[in-house]
Motif scaffolding. Structure first.
Motif, PDB file in Angstrom:
ATOM      1  N   VAL A 197     -30.258 -60.637  32.184  1.00  0.00           N
ATOM      2  CA  VAL A 197     -29.999 -60.917  30.768  1.00  0.00           C
ATOM      3  C   VAL A 197     -31.285 -60.779  29.963  1.00  0.00           C
ATOM      4  O   VAL A 197     -31.300 -60.207  28.865  1.00  0.00           O
ATOM      5  N   LEU A 198     -32.387 -61.288  30.507  1.00  0.00           N
ATOM      6  CA  LEU A 198     -33.661 -61.223  29.791  1.00  0.00           C
ATOM      7  C   LEU A 198     -34.114 -59.782  29.601  1.00  0.00           C
ATOM      8  O   LEU A 198     -34.577 -59.396  28.517  1.00  0.00           O
ATOM      9  N   LEU A 199     -33.958 -58.955  30.638  1.00  0.00           N
ATOM     10  CA  LEU A 199     -34.362 -57.553  30.529  1.00  0.00           C
ATOM     11  C   LEU A 199     -33.490 -56.788  29.539  1.00  0.00           C
ATOM     12  O   LEU A 199     -33.963 -55.894  28.837  1.00  0.00           O
ATOM     13  N   ALA A 200     -32.202 -57.126  29.478  1.00  0.00           N
ATOM     14  CA  ALA A 200     -31.322 -56.497  28.491  1.00  0.00           C
ATOM     15  C   ALA A 200     -31.738 -56.887  27.074  1.00  0.00           C
ATOM     16  O   ALA A 200     -31.709 -56.058  26.149  1.00  0.00           O
ATOM     17  N   LEU A 201     -32.140 -58.132  26.911  1.00  0.00           N
ATOM     18  CA  LEU A 201     -32.633 -58.603  25.614  1.00  0.00           C
ATOM     19  C   LEU A 201     -33.857 -57.790  25.197  1.00  0.00           C
ATOM     20  O   LEU A 201     -33.961 -57.311  24.059  1.00  0.00           O
ATOM     21  N   VAL A 202     -34.776 -57.590  26.137  1.00  0.00           N
ATOM     22  CA  VAL A 202     -35.976 -56.794  25.866  1.00  0.00           C
ATOM     23  C   VAL A 202     -35.604 -55.338  25.576  1.00  0.00           C
ATOM     24  O   VAL A 202     -36.151 -54.716  24.660  1.00  0.00           O
ATOM     25  N   THR A 245     -39.234 -56.958  13.631  1.00  0.00           N
ATOM     26  CA  THR A 245     -40.038 -55.773  13.316  1.00  0.00           C
ATOM     27  C   THR A 245     -40.143 -55.583  11.805  1.00  0.00           C
ATOM     28  O   THR A 245     -41.219 -55.280  11.275  1.00  0.00           O
ATOM     29  N   ALA A 246     -39.020 -55.777  11.113  1.00  0.00           N
ATOM     30  CA  ALA A 246     -39.004 -55.587   9.659  1.00  0.00           C
ATOM     31  C   ALA A 246     -39.848 -56.636   8.938  1.00  0.00           C
ATOM     32  O   ALA A 246     -40.452 -56.346   7.900  1.00  0.00           O
ATOM     33  N   THR A 247     -39.912 -57.834   9.495  1.00  0.00           N
ATOM     34  CA  THR A 247     -40.624 -58.920   8.813  1.00  0.00           C
ATOM     35  C   THR A 247     -42.017 -59.192   9.374  1.00  0.00           C
ATOM     36  O   THR A 247     -42.908 -59.603   8.636  1.00  0.00           O
ATOM     37  N   GLY A 248     -42.188 -58.971  10.670  1.00  0.00           N
ATOM     38  CA  GLY A 248     -43.461 -59.329  11.293  1.00  0.00           C
ATOM     39  C   GLY A 248     -44.188 -58.196  11.973  1.00  0.00           C
ATOM     40  O   GLY A 248     -45.278 -58.398  12.517  1.00  0.00           O
ATOM     41  N   GLY A 249     -43.584 -57.004  11.999  1.00  0.00           N
ATOM     42  CA  GLY A 249     -44.242 -55.857  12.606  1.00  0.00           C
ATOM     43  C   GLY A 249     -44.563 -56.062  14.075  1.00  0.00           C
ATOM     44  O   GLY A 249     -43.678 -56.266  14.910  1.00  0.00           O
ATOM     45  N   VAL A 250     -45.845 -56.060  14.394  1.00  0.00           N
ATOM     46  CA  VAL A 250     -46.300 -56.105  15.784  1.00  0.00           C
ATOM     47  C   VAL A 250     -45.977 -57.430  16.466  1.00  0.00           C
ATOM     48  O   VAL A 250     -46.015 -57.532  17.701  1.00  0.00           O
ATOM     49  N   LEU A 251     -45.625 -58.456  15.704  1.00  0.00           N
ATOM     50  CA  LEU A 251     -45.235 -59.732  16.308  1.00  0.00           C
ATOM     51  C   LEU A 251     -44.028 -59.553  17.229  1.00  0.00           C
ATOM     52  O   LEU A 251     -43.863 -60.294  18.203  1.00  0.00           O
ATOM     53  N   ALA A 252     -43.205 -58.562  16.914  1.00  0.00           N
ATOM     54  CA  ALA A 252     -42.048 -58.281  17.766  1.00  0.00           C
ATOM     55  C   ALA A 252     -42.492 -57.911  19.171  1.00  0.00           C
ATOM     56  O   ALA A 252     -41.889 -58.329  20.169  1.00  0.00           O
ATOM     57  N   LEU A 253     -43.564 -57.134  19.281  1.00  0.00           N
ATOM     58  CA  LEU A 253     -44.065 -56.747  20.600  1.00  0.00           C
ATOM     59  C   LEU A 253     -44.626 -57.935  21.357  1.00  0.00           C
ATOM     60  O   LEU A 253     -44.419 -58.075  22.566  1.00  0.00           O
ATOM     61  N   TRP A 254     -45.346 -58.804  20.665  1.00  0.00           N
ATOM     62  CA  TRP A 254     -45.893 -59.984  21.340  1.00  0.00           C
ATOM     63  C   TRP A 254     -44.778 -60.895  21.844  1.00  0.00           C
ATOM     64  O   TRP A 254     -44.908 -61.516  22.911  1.00  0.00           O
ATOM     65  N   ALA A 255     -43.691 -60.963  21.086  1.00  0.00           N
ATOM     66  CA  ALA A 255     -42.537 -61.755  21.549  1.00  0.00           C
ATOM     67  C   ALA A 255     -41.974 -61.162  22.834  1.00  0.00           C
ATOM     68  O   ALA A 255     -41.609 -61.892  23.766  1.00  0.00           O
ATOM     69  N   LEU A 256     -41.926 -59.826  22.906  1.00  0.00           N
ATOM     70  CA  LEU A 256     -41.407 -59.168  24.108  1.00  0.00           C
ATOM     71  C   LEU A 256     -42.359 -59.330  25.290  1.00  0.00           C
ATOM     72  O   LEU A 256     -41.917 -59.475  26.429  1.00  0.00           O
ATOM     73  N   GLU A 268     -45.316 -53.025  32.598  1.00  0.00           N
ATOM     74  CA  GLU A 268     -44.663 -53.072  31.288  1.00  0.00           C
ATOM     75  C   GLU A 268     -45.336 -54.093  30.379  1.00  0.00           C
ATOM     76  O   GLU A 268     -45.565 -53.835  29.190  1.00  0.00           O
ATOM     77  N   ILE A 269     -45.679 -55.252  30.925  1.00  0.00           N
ATOM     78  CA  ILE A 269     -46.336 -56.302  30.142  1.00  0.00           C
ATOM     79  C   ILE A 269     -47.687 -55.813  29.626  1.00  0.00           C
ATOM     80  O   ILE A 269     -48.013 -55.948  28.433  1.00  0.00           O
ATOM     81  N   VAL A 270     -48.483 -55.226  30.505  1.00  0.00           N
ATOM     82  CA  VAL A 270     -49.828 -54.765  30.132  1.00  0.00           C
ATOM     83  C   VAL A 270     -49.757 -53.652  29.087  1.00  0.00           C
ATOM     84  O   VAL A 270     -50.500 -53.666  28.092  1.00  0.00           O
ATOM     85  N   VAL A 271     -48.846 -52.713  29.278  1.00  0.00           N
ATOM     86  CA  VAL A 271     -48.744 -51.581  28.344  1.00  0.00           C
ATOM     87  C   VAL A 271     -48.268 -52.041  26.970  1.00  0.00           C
ATOM     88  O   VAL A 271     -48.813 -51.619  25.942  1.00  0.00           O
ATOM     89  N   LEU A 272     -47.273 -52.931  26.930  1.00  0.00           N
ATOM     90  CA  LEU A 272     -46.790 -53.412  25.630  1.00  0.00           C
ATOM     91  C   LEU A 272     -47.865 -54.231  24.916  1.00  0.00           C
ATOM     92  O   LEU A 272     -47.998 -54.160  23.688  1.00  0.00           O
ATOM     93  N   ALA A 273     -48.631 -55.010  25.675  1.00  0.00           N
ATOM     94  CA  ALA A 273     -49.730 -55.764  25.062  1.00  0.00           C
ATOM     95  C   ALA A 273     -50.769 -54.792  24.500  1.00  0.00           C
ATOM     96  O   ALA A 273     -51.321 -55.021  23.407  1.00  0.00           O
TER      97      ALA A 273
END
Length: 227
Positions: free
Chosen positions: A5-10, A183-194, A89-94
Motif C-alpha cells: 500500500v505504501l509503495l502504491a501511494l508513492v 507539488t502545486a503548493t509546496g514544490g519539492v516538499l512533495a519529494l521530501w514527503a516521499l 530510490e530513497i537516495v536518488v529522490l533525496a
C-alpha cells in the motif's frame, strides 16, 4: 500489505509530481508517454515528441538495473536486492530534492522515471497476487476479475484478493491526489514527503523480513525471497 500500500501511494505521487511540476510528462506511466510521443509525431511536433522519449529510456534502464540486482552473482554481493532497491530510490529522490530550483524538467523526470522503474521491477507481488506499484490498470483489472469470481462462485480467496487490490488502487489514487496538491503548493516538499514514506517502507520491509525468518515456517531454512 503495508509495504504494498505504501509503495502504491508513492507510485501515484511520483507521477503527479512530474506531471504537475515538471512539464506534463509521466514518470511511471510509460503507456501515457508512448501515446503522447506517437500523437506528437503524428502532428509533426518533434520537439514535443522528444520530451517524452528520455523518460521512456530511463524507465528501460531502471528495469535493467533491477534485473541485474537479482542476478545470482550480484545478489550474492548485494545480499538484499530488494532492500538495495528501496535504499537506491530513497537516495536518488533525496538527491533530486536537493537539486537547484532551475534544474531542467527533463533531468528531474528522467531520474524519477528511473527510480520508479526500479521500484516496479523489484516489487511485483502483493502477498500472493501479481500487482503493480506505479501503475493501476492491471491492478484494476485483477481486482474486478477477483470481485466477479467472489460474487459468482462465492470464492473467499478471490474476495480477499479483490479487497487487497482495492486498497492498493485507493492508495495509488490518494498518492496522486496528495502528490498533485503538495507539488502545486509546496514544490519539492512533495519529494521530501516521499523520501520519508520510503524510509518508513524500508523499515517495515526489514522488520517483516526478520519476523518471517523467525517464524516456525522458516525455522532451519533459508530466509524468504525479497520480491
Amino acid at each position: 500489505m503495508r509495504l504494498g500500500v505504501l509503495l502504491a501511494l508513492v507510485g501515484g505521487a511520483l507521477d503527479a509530481y512530474t506531471f504537475v511540476g515538471h512539464g506534463g510528462v509521466f514518470a511511471n506511466a510509460q503507456t501515457g508517454n508512448v501515446v503522447l510521443l506517437g500523437v506528437a509525431v503524428a502532428r509533426g511536433q518533434w520537439t514535443q515528441a522528444l520530451r517524452h522519449l528520455p523518460a521512456i529510456l530511463a524507465f528501460v534502464l531502471g528495469v535493467v538495473v533491477a534485473e541485474t540486482l537479482k542476478r545470482p552473482g550480484v545478489a550474492a554481493f548485494v545480499r538484499w536486492p530488494a532492500r538495495a532497491a528501496l535504499a537506491l530510490e530513497i537516495v536518488v529522490l533525496a538527491a533530486v530534492a536537493l537539486m537547484p530550483v532551475d534544474t531542467p524538467d527533463l533531468v528531474v523526470t528522467v531520474v524519477i522515471a528511473f527510480v520508479a522503474s526500479v521500484q516496479v521491477s523489484t516489487f511485483r507481488k502483493l502477498v500472493d497476487t501479481a500487482y503493480n506499484t506505479t501503475m493501476t490498470t492491471g491492478n484494476l483489472r485483477t481486482a474486478i476479475q477477483s470481485a466477479c469470481t467472489a460474487v459468482v462462485d462465492r470464492d473467499r480467496e478471490a474476495a480477499r484478493r479483490a479487497r487487497q487490490l482495492a486498497l492498493v488502487i485507493t492508495a495509488f489514487l490518494a498518492g496522486a491526489l496528495g502528490g498533485g496538491l503538495l507539488t502545486a503548493t509546496g514544490g519539492v516538499l512533495a519529494l521530501w514527503a516521499l523520501v520519508g514514506l520510503l524510509t518508513l517502507g524500508l523499515a517495515l520491509f526489514v522488520h517483516d523480513e526478520r519476523v518471517a525468518v523467525r517464524s516456525p515456517a522458516h525455522a532451519g531454512g533459508t530466509p524468504p525471497g525479497n520480491t
